[in-house]
Design a protein around this motif. Structure first.
Motif, PDB file in Angstrom:
ATOM      1  N   LEU A   1      -3.724  30.943 -61.170  1.00 54.75           N
ATOM      2  CA  LEU A   1      -4.669  30.745 -62.271  1.00 54.75           C
ATOM      3  C   LEU A   1      -3.993  30.124 -63.483  1.00 54.75           C
ATOM      4  CD1 LEU A   1      -6.740  34.065 -62.077  1.00 54.75           C
ATOM      5  CD2 LEU A   1      -7.564  31.743 -61.605  1.00 54.75           C
ATOM      6  N   HIS A   2      -2.757  30.524 -63.731  1.00 53.55           N
ATOM      7  CA  HIS A   2      -2.012  29.929 -64.835  1.00 53.55           C
ATOM      8  C   HIS A   2      -1.804  28.441 -64.588  1.00 53.55           C
ATOM      9  CE1 HIS A   2       0.970  29.525 -68.027  1.00 53.55           C
ATOM     10  NE2 HIS A   2       1.750  28.915 -67.158  1.00 53.55           N
ATOM     11  N   LEU A   3      -1.481  28.083 -63.347  1.00 49.34           N
ATOM     12  CA  LEU A   3      -1.306  26.679 -63.006  1.00 49.34           C
ATOM     13  C   LEU A   3      -2.606  25.902 -63.173  1.00 49.34           C
ATOM     14  CD1 LEU A   3       0.491  24.409 -61.786  1.00 49.34           C
ATOM     15  CD2 LEU A   3      -0.297  25.156 -59.529  1.00 49.34           C
ATOM     16  N   ALA A   4      -3.718  26.531 -62.778  1.00 51.25           N
ATOM     17  CA  ALA A   4      -5.004  25.841 -62.804  1.00 51.25           C
ATOM     18  C   ALA A   4      -5.598  25.721 -64.208  1.00 51.25           C
ATOM     19  CB  ALA A   4      -5.993  26.561 -61.884  1.00 51.25           C
ATOM     20  N   THR A   5      -5.400  26.764 -65.031  1.00 50.86           N
ATOM     21  CA  THR A   5      -6.071  26.787 -66.336  1.00 50.86           C
ATOM     22  C   THR A   5      -5.122  26.581 -67.513  1.00 50.86           C
ATOM     23  OG1 THR A   5      -5.798  29.188 -66.597  1.00 50.86           O
ATOM     24  CG2 THR A   5      -7.734  28.417 -65.372  1.00 50.86           C
ATOM     25  N   GLY A   6      -3.861  26.954 -67.335  1.00 53.12           N
ATOM     26  CA  GLY A   6      -2.914  26.853 -68.440  1.00 53.12           C
ATOM     27  C   GLY A   6      -3.168  27.845 -69.557  1.00 53.12           C
ATOM     28  N   ALA A   7      -3.961  28.871 -69.298  1.00 53.80           N
ATOM     29  CA  ALA A   7      -4.288  29.862 -70.320  1.00 53.80           C
ATOM     30  C   ALA A   7      -3.040  30.631 -70.729  1.00 53.80           C
ATOM     31  CB  ALA A   7      -5.359  30.820 -69.800  1.00 53.80           C
ATOM     32  N   ARG A   8      -2.694  30.601 -72.005  1.00 56.30           N
ATOM     33  CA  ARG A   8      -1.455  31.193 -72.471  1.00 56.30           C
ATOM     34  C   ARG A   8      -1.498  32.724 -72.455  1.00 56.30           C
ATOM     35  NH1 ARG A   8       3.133  28.722 -72.740  1.00 56.30           N
ATOM     36  NH2 ARG A   8       3.767  29.794 -74.668  1.00 56.30           N
ATOM     37  N   GLY A   9      -2.691  33.295 -72.617  1.00 55.89           N
ATOM     38  CA  GLY A   9      -2.782  34.747 -72.678  1.00 55.89           C
ATOM     39  C   GLY A   9      -2.836  35.420 -71.328  1.00 55.89           C
ATOM     40  N   LEU A  10      -2.945  34.642 -70.272  1.00 53.54           N
ATOM     41  CA  LEU A  10      -3.102  35.228 -68.944  1.00 53.54           C
ATOM     42  C   LEU A  10      -1.851  35.976 -68.496  1.00 53.54           C
ATOM     43  CD1 LEU A  10      -5.008  35.458 -66.509  1.00 53.54           C
ATOM     44  CD2 LEU A  10      -4.027  33.328 -65.637  1.00 53.54           C
ATOM     45  N   ILE A  11      -0.702  35.360 -68.681  1.00 53.65           N
ATOM     46  CA  ILE A  11       0.539  35.974 -68.196  1.00 53.65           C
ATOM     47  C   ILE A  11       0.921  37.209 -69.008  1.00 53.65           C
ATOM     48  CG2 ILE A  11       3.030  35.591 -68.044  1.00 53.65           C
ATOM     49  CD1 ILE A  11       2.448  32.914 -66.793  1.00 53.65           C
TER      50      ILE A  11
END
Length: 454
Positions: free
Chosen positions: A67-77
């Motif tokens: 999901l991080h790769l797909a969206t780049g959302a910084r808060g996910l990790i």
């Protein structure tokens, strides 16, 4: 299953090596699948209930990476890292915090008693290391198989060493046969690690456990008993944990994987900073890179650095166990490291011999906190160490002296491996040593490794 058990040495390991060798010979592209299946079998052998949790942990963190790769959302990790730590807290620290809340509030809160999944502290930290590197742009996104193998690889899943993804992922992908020299070195390390555990760690436990049991029951502990138990545990935990690490590194080599070293003669350290560069080295670098540096490290002045040291080591102590003894142990080491920092900043000299003596005494006495089941037991032992008890009889030097000589003066297992030349004498000696170890395992009760409880 334990590395120091006959079911592992005479059952799982020969089958695993044979299967791995056949796969490398006939189906080399399936090597990673083979290692993953072997790792799951090894992990599940102890208790099948924990396998779904390990699988869920792997799957959830891998999905976060995708999901991080797909969206780049910084808060996910950061959210995922918090989730990993929350899971660790639920299984490992729920009863501890409930007891602490009950003690503060004066209410009676009973323990929940959740079973502690094997290796949860170690595979949680592996998840956190990878996710932090992924967010920083230092790590790629791996396939589910590769990521699962990184987390579950059986030589290190239960008690480390803490391995960074970049140290092993490329090795898992190799399809060449294991070099005979690497296999031989691995077998030597396995035997040396077993020797440490069976002939030193376990006999020392017989000196340590009765004394701490007496103290825990509120009984009197003499000065000599306290020193025997304290010195005994000092060397027991070294031989137990470094022995496990030698076995893990040796098993890795036997399967063609080089794992990072974890010990470098820590009881020769001449300062506390030097000690932590030699003891549980992979944990030390984890605490440095993923706690101490983010907390400010040495970039914002002495006061901030002292607070970062104190917080890092206190949290490191809590990671070791759900008890105030571990918190105080970590705090004490953070305080000691802070004093060492101030000493160096002032520019005062410290003779090497005096530095070694002070470091050894500090490490030895703080091990009492690490070993004791509670603070009251630790205080009883420490009071006796300080002489506030009858003297008692002499120490059991027959067990302590050889352990002290080897731990403080002898070569490390890796140094021995580097000096051994392959040939018939080495093979015969190794074979005889393994026979003696197996006979010893057959006649004595085997202690679980100390770090399995973490």
């Amino acid at each position: 299953m334990l590395f120091n058990s006959t079911v592992f040495l005479l059952g799982f390991l020969p089958v695993a090596l044979g299967l791995h060798g056949l796969v490398l010979r006939w189906f080399p592209r399936l090597r990673r699948e083979c290692l993953l299946v072997l790792s799951v079998v090894f992990y599940g052998w102890w208790d099948l209930r924990f396998v779904p949790l390990l699988a869920l942990s792997i799957g959830a963190n891998w999905l976060v990476s995708r999901l991080h790769l797909a969206t780049g959302a910084r808060g996910l990790i950061p959210f995922a890292i918090a989730g990993n730590l929350a899971a660790l807290g639920l299984f490992k620290y729920l009863d501890f915090f409930a007891e602490l809340v009950g003690w503060i509030s004066g209410s009676a809160i009973g323990p929940v008693g959740l079973a502690l999944p094997l290796g949860i502290s170690f595979f949680t930290f592996h998840h956190c290391m990878y996710l932090a590197d992924l967010r920083a742009g230092r790590a790629p996104v791996f396939g589910l198989r590769d990521y699962a193998l990184y987390i579950a690889f059986f030589p290190q899943v239960l008690a480390g060493p803490l391995v960074r993804w970049r140290e092993v992922m490329h090795q898992f992908a190799r399809t060449a046969p294991v070099a005979p020299s690497a296999f031989g070195q691995g077998l030597i390390l396995l035997c040396l690690g077993l020797t440490k555990k069976v002939f030193f760690g376990d006999p020392l436990a017989a000196l340590v456990n009765p004394v701490f049991a007496i103290a825990a029951a509120g009984g009197p502990v003499t000065v000599m008993q306290a020193w025997q138990a304290t010195l005994g545990f000092t060397f027991q935990i070294y031989f137990d944990f470094s022995g496990y690490t030698d076995m893990a590194l040796g098993l890795g080599l036997m399967f063609g994987i080089v794992l990072p070293p974890n010990f470098d003669a820590p009881y020769r350290a001449t300062s506390l900073q030097d000690f932590w560069r030699r003891w549980h080295m992979t944990l030390s670098r984890f605490l440095r890179d993923y706690l101490y540096v983010p907390l400010g490290g040495n970039r914002h002045g002495t006061a901030r650095q002292l607070l970062a040291l104190l917080a890092t080591m206190t949290l490191g102590g809590l990671w070791h166990g759900a008890g105030l003894t571990f918190v105080v142990w970590g705090f004490a080491h953070g305080f000691g490291l802070g004093l060492g920092l101030l000493w160096r900043r002032v520019g005062l000299a410290m003779p090497a011999a005096l530095g070694w003596l002070l470091t050894f005494l500090f490490v030895t006495t703080t091990w009492v906190l690490f070993r004791a089941p509670d603070l009251s037991t630790a205080l009883r032992i420490l009071e006796s160490l300080a002489g506030h008890a009858p003297l008692g009889t002499s120490l059991s030097w027959r067990t302590l002296a050889p352990a002290a000589a080897i731990a403080c003066l002898g070569p490390t297992a890796l140094a021995i491996v580097g000096r051994v030349r392959p040939g018939r004498p080495a093979a015969i000696g190794l074979g005889l040593l393994m026979v003696v170890i197996l006979l010893r395992l057959g006649e004595d009760a085997n202690y679980a490794f100390i770090y399995f409880q973490f």
